[in-house]
Design a protein around this motif. Structure first.
Motif, short mmCIF file in Angstrom:
data_model
loop_
_atom_site.label_atom_id
_atom_site.label_comp_id
_atom_site.label_asym_id
_atom_site.label_seq_id
_atom_site.Cartn_x
_atom_site.Cartn_y
_atom_site.Cartn_z
N ALA A 183 -1.39 8.84 -5.84
CA ALA A 183 -0.11 9.21 -6.47
C ALA A 183 1.05 8.52 -5.74
O ALA A 183 1.97 7.98 -6.37
CB ALA A 183 0.07 10.73 -6.43
N ALA A 184 0.98 8.49 -4.40
CA ALA A 184 2.07 7.87 -3.63
C ALA A 184 2.10 6.35 -3.80
O ALA A 184 3.15 5.72 -3.71
CB ALA A 184 1.92 8.24 -2.15
N ALA A 185 0.92 5.76 -4.05
CA ALA A 185 0.83 4.29 -4.16
C ALA A 185 1.11 3.79 -5.59
O ALA A 185 1.27 2.59 -5.80
CB ALA A 185 -0.55 3.82 -3.72
N LYS A 186 1.19 4.72 -6.52
CA LYS A 186 1.28 4.36 -7.95
C LYS A 186 2.39 3.34 -8.28
O LYS A 186 2.17 2.40 -9.04
CB LYS A 186 1.47 5.62 -8.79
N PRO A 187 3.59 3.49 -7.69
CA PRO A 187 4.65 2.54 -8.08
C PRO A 187 4.42 1.11 -7.60
O PRO A 187 5.17 0.22 -7.99
CB PRO A 187 5.91 3.12 -7.40
N TYR A 188 3.43 0.87 -6.77
CA TYR A 188 3.29 -0.45 -6.15
C TYR A 188 2.00 -1.13 -6.64
O TYR A 188 0.90 -0.68 -6.30
CB TYR A 188 3.29 -0.33 -4.62
#
Ligand code: SF4
Ligand code: SF4
Length: 490
Positions: free
Chosen positions: A220-225
């Motif tokens: 979830a934390a890595a989703k934007p990248y």
């Protein structure tokens, strides 16, 4: 991205559920901290404070020593009562120098300087800040992180993949698991900052498949990248070891005696990435860490956020103390951790766990002769022949052990774990490696002593020659004045 299996490995019982269910607990301040000046790979830090001085949280108390070393900071405010030798976190019961701080309970910090957006800053300047913050590899090796960053920026072919290690394959340990579940955003930020400093093409975050919640939180934390991928790897010890993890995730094998940068990879542990984010966005040096307090003898196993230098007895007390007298205290995990002589030792930056194990957990049947079953060979992730290496090490034939690859042994203990004869194979390897390091250090010392005495002899010879020349010059008769006058007339 794909993963391939590395050779060997074992499946020890995990015991992770003992501590993985409760959230990270923040501890009350202890009365005293003993901050070791030798808690990283390389040379001891040099104290810059004296007994009687008041120190503030985050203040430098030890500057890096010669060569490879790391800075050390005060974890909270208080009075330095001594800079002295204290019981070290080492199985032999040796002492090492530490700054002892009587905690004043005010937790007063040095003023923090407002930091710029680190992604707009010079890369070398960021690496320098990581160095000044005393950040070291928090997966156990405690290698100064800034040295790895600088080496990666100098790497001939550059770094293609930054790998963030969330393997945590050692039984009992769940500190990285809880960190990923609870502070995933900060780990991702730290990983992106490392990527920026070393100019890596992509980030792979490797997590064992027994950490479902951590995988979800990190995804979830890595989703934007788009250049960050969370790679789920099978649970198999020693998956958390750098070479095995790199092989599993990239399919590339780090050559014997080589470095991960040889295959275009730089690896940092999740806790190190977290510490780098804290340093570069909040100006915080490394003064605390998440540590698992577990084992059958601990009443309430849990992960705690503890100040560096806290006596491990305080950590165990904060988890309810022990239900019975522990049979063994281990700093780290049961496979690669080190047995402590007492609970009087302080927590170091590289300590991911404190285990208090009971009789049942440490019971080891007596060793019997080798039956040449070759199970140890099958289990070795480095492709070595442990039984032969052990035979040579036992006979003090270290060259013979080296010929069988002792230098490549990562002391993972997989061979000893599977041995049906219960031969403590890894103890022989630890012994042989220790003896060879000691012999090397002695040889280095005698070379140095010989160089000093050669230099002294040379100097004395030169002085004697100079004295003799001066004496001879004094004895030489001076030409008569008349003759000189005649020569001048010519
Ligand atoms: S596993 Fe143990 S018994 Fe089997 S070959 Fe290796 S050392 Fe010998
Ligand atoms: S301790 Fe050394 S020899 Fe034994 S399995 Fe691990 S790497 Fe191989």
């Amino acid at each position: 991205m794909w993963f391939s299996a590395f050779r060997g490995g074992v499946h020890p019982d995990g015991f992770k559920e003992l501590s993985s269910q409760l959230p990270i607990k923040t501890l009350p301040l202890p009365k005293e901290l003993r901050v070791s000046l030798r808690q990283h790979a390389g040379s001891e830090a040099i104290p810059v404070v004296k007994a009687g001085e008041r120190v503030l949280k985050g203040q430098l108390i030890g500057r890096p020593g010669e060569g490879l070393s790391a800075a050390v900071h005060a974890p909270t405010s208080g009075i330095v009562t001594a800079v002295e030798e204290v019981l070290a976190a080492h199985p032999s019961g040796i002492h090492s120098k530490a700054v002892v701080i009587e905690v004043d309970g005010k937790d007063e910090a040095i003023p923090t300087v407002a930091t710029l957006d680190p992604f707009t800053m010079d890369r070398a300047e960021l690496a320098q800040r990581v160095s000044e913050a005393g950040i070291v590899g928090m997966g156990g090796a405690a290698f100064p992180a800034a040295v790895k960053l600088s080496a990666a920026t100098r790497s001939k072919d550059g770094i293609e993949t930054l790998m963030i290690n969330g393997g945590e394959c050692e039984p009992y340990l769940t500190a990285d698991d809880r960190l990923m579940r609870e502070r995933a955003d900060q780990i991702i930020l730290g990983a992106r900052l490392i990527q920026y400093i070393i100019n890596a093409g992509r980030i792979a975050i490797a997590i064992e498949d027994n950490k479902g919640e951590a995988i979800e939180a990190m995804r979830a934390a890595a989703k934007p990248y788009s250049d960050i991928e969370v790679v789920v790897v099978p649970t198999r010890y020693p998956m958390g070891s750098a070479k095995q993890m790199i092989q599993a995730v990239t399919g590339k094998e780090v050559p014997a005696g080589g470095r991960s940068s040889d295959v275009g990879v730089l690896m940092h542990n999740v806790a190190t990435a977290y510490a780098i984010a804290q340093c570069l966005t909040r100006g915080e040096p490394l003064i605390s860490r998440i540590v698992t307090i577990s084992g059958g003898a601990v009443k309430r196993p849990q992960n705690v956020e503890a100040l560096i230098g806290t006596p491990i007895s305080h950590l165990v007390e904060q988890c309810g103390g022990t239900s019975d007298t522990p049979d063994r205290i281990i700093l780290g995990g049961p496979m690669m951790g080190v047995i402590m002589p007492s609970t009087d030792v302080p927590l170091n930056k590289g300590s991911a766990g404190v285990l208090a194990l009971n009789k049942r957990e440490v019971a080891a049947p007596a060793a019997s002769p080798c039956i040449r079953c070759a199970r140890c060979v099958d289990a070795c992730p480095m492709g070595l022949v442990p039984l032969e290496m052990a035979n040579h090490a036992r006979a003090q034939d270290f060259d013979g052990a080296n010929d069988y690859g002792l230098k490549d042994c990562i002391l993972c203990g997989s061979c000893a774990y599977v041995c049906p004869s219960h031969i403590p194979l890894v103890h022989y390897f630890q012994y042989a490696k220790g003896e060879q390091s000691a012999q090397k250090a002695t040889a280095k010392r005698s070379d140095y002593t010989r160089e000093l005495s050669d230099a002294k002899r040379e100097r004395k010879e030169k002085e004697a020659a100079a004295k003799a020349a001066a004496k001879a010059a004094k004895r030489k008769p001076k030409p008569a004045k008349k003759a000189v006058a005649e020569e001048e007339d010519e």
